[in-house]
Design a protein around this motif. Structure first.
Motif, PDB file in Angstrom:
ATOM      1  N   LYS A 108       0.864  -1.173   0.000  1.00 45.01           N
ATOM      2  CA  LYS A 108       0.000   0.000   0.000  1.00 45.01           C
ATOM      3  C   LYS A 108       0.904   1.228   0.000  1.00 45.01           C
ATOM      4  N   SER A 120       2.407   4.847   0.243  1.00 39.50           N
ATOM      5  CA  SER A 120       2.065   5.968   1.110  1.00 39.50           C
ATOM      6  C   SER A 120       1.978   7.234   0.266  1.00 39.50           C
ATOM      7  N   THR A 162       0.593  11.277  -0.092  1.00 41.25           N
ATOM      8  CA  THR A 162       0.273  12.424   0.747  1.00 41.25           C
ATOM      9  C   THR A 162      -1.216  12.746   0.723  1.00 41.25           C
ATOM     10  N   SER A 163      -1.894  12.339  -0.335  1.00 41.78           N
ATOM     11  CA  SER A 163      -3.329  12.612  -0.454  1.00 41.78           C
ATOM     12  C   SER A 163      -4.163  11.735   0.472  1.00 41.78           C
ATOM     13  N   GLY A 164      -3.547  10.672   0.991  1.00 44.00           N
ATOM     14  CA  GLY A 164      -4.279   9.744   1.839  1.00 44.00           C
ATOM     15  C   GLY A 164      -5.006   8.660   1.075  1.00 44.00           C
ATOM     16  N   THR A 184      -5.807   5.296  -0.443  1.00 39.36           N
ATOM     17  CA  THR A 184      -5.353   3.935  -0.175  1.00 39.36           C
ATOM     18  C   THR A 184      -6.460   2.962  -0.550  1.00 39.36           C
ATOM     19  N   TYR A 197      -5.274   3.367  -8.004  1.00 35.88           N
ATOM     20  CA  TYR A 197      -4.637   4.520  -7.367  1.00 35.88           C
ATOM     21  C   TYR A 197      -4.674   5.759  -8.264  1.00 35.88           C
ATOM     22  N   LYS A 220      -9.717  12.751  -6.493  1.00 36.89           N
ATOM     23  CA  LYS A 220      -9.377  13.733  -5.466  1.00 36.89           C
ATOM     24  C   LYS A 220      -9.022  15.072  -6.111  1.00 36.89           C
ATOM     25  N   ASP A 225       3.990  10.640  -6.258  1.00 37.43           N
ATOM     26  CA  ASP A 225       2.881   9.698  -6.302  1.00 37.43           C
ATOM     27  C   ASP A 225       3.104   8.625  -7.362  1.00 37.43           C
TER      28      ASP A 225
END
Length: 223
Positions: free
Chosen positions: A11, A13, A15-17, A19, A50, A57, A158
């Motif tokens: 998963k 990581s 910064t946008s959260g 997951t 993703y 987002k 990302d």
């Protein structure tokens, strides 16, 4: 070698959260796809999720991450021998497989229809962006991972984190084209009117495209 447990699925990581949804349904999806598809398609589908969620987002869209995850993970199931029909489009095979899975889990029909539509239309440009966010975003994710559309809209961090967690093969561009060909070569007629006709034209020198105008002229109508 024993299969990985769900907890071992990478998963990245971000910064946008963004997951993978932490739900029993999502865990079952992960296990099913990982056990059914080759690593090439499993990693591709994971990256698609993703990139799709990140696009959502960025665009400020409201969407159900679980439905988007199901859509992303099942979108190429129709390329696998187990789920490939004799004469249906691979997109529809994948959509039907996802629908059957969700129905067994008592998911509302409206949500099943959304997932079905997202998968069925993911190779039909120009339409998904006007539909439900899950439908639009699945196509966004596929187009990013395969075609590099909106590549610069994703941060280097990302992109690198996603690819590190779910690696692209050394020659992914050619490998994914070959995977598409392997999954549809036995039913070339199903590529009429969609982008996969280009795959057959690239790989099979004997492939002849169906022609819409020729079909009109050959119809039973007089004049």
């Amino acid at each position: 070698m024993p299969p990985k447990s769900t907890s071992q699925v990478p998963k990245p990581s971000l910064t946008s959260g963004v997951t993978i949804p932490d739900s029993k349904l999502a865990q079952e999806v992960t296990e099913l796809i990982r056990d059914t598809e080759p690593a090439l398609l499993f990693n591709h589908s994971s990256r698609v999720y993703y990139f799709a969620a990140l696009a959502g987002k960025r665009k400020g869209l409201t969407f159900d991450p679980e439905l988007l995850y199901v859509s992303a993970m099942f979108h190429d199931m129709g390329l696998t021998p187990k789920h490939s029909s004799a004469n249906g489009r691979f997109e529809v095979d994948g959509a039907n497989t996802a629908g059957d899975f969700l129905r067994r889990h008592n998911i509302p029909q409206q949500d099943i229809d959304t997932v079905w539509t997202s998968i069925a239309l993911h190779t039909t440009p120009g339409i998904p962006q006007y539909m439900h966010p899950v439908v639009a975003l699945l196509t966004n994710g596929v187009e990013m991972d395969v075609l590099g559309i909106e590549y610069s809209e994703f941060s280097d961090a990302d992109r690198e984190a996603i690819v590190q967690a779910y690696p692209r093969t050394e020659h992914f561009k050619e490998d994914i084209i070959q995977a598409f060909y392997n999954g549809i070569k036995h039913k070339p007629e199903t590529t009429f009117g969609n982008v996969k006709a280009d795959v057959l034209a690239d790989k099979d020198p004997k492939f002849q495209r169906m022609n819409f105008c020729s079909i009109i002229r050959a119809s039973a109508w007089q004049g």
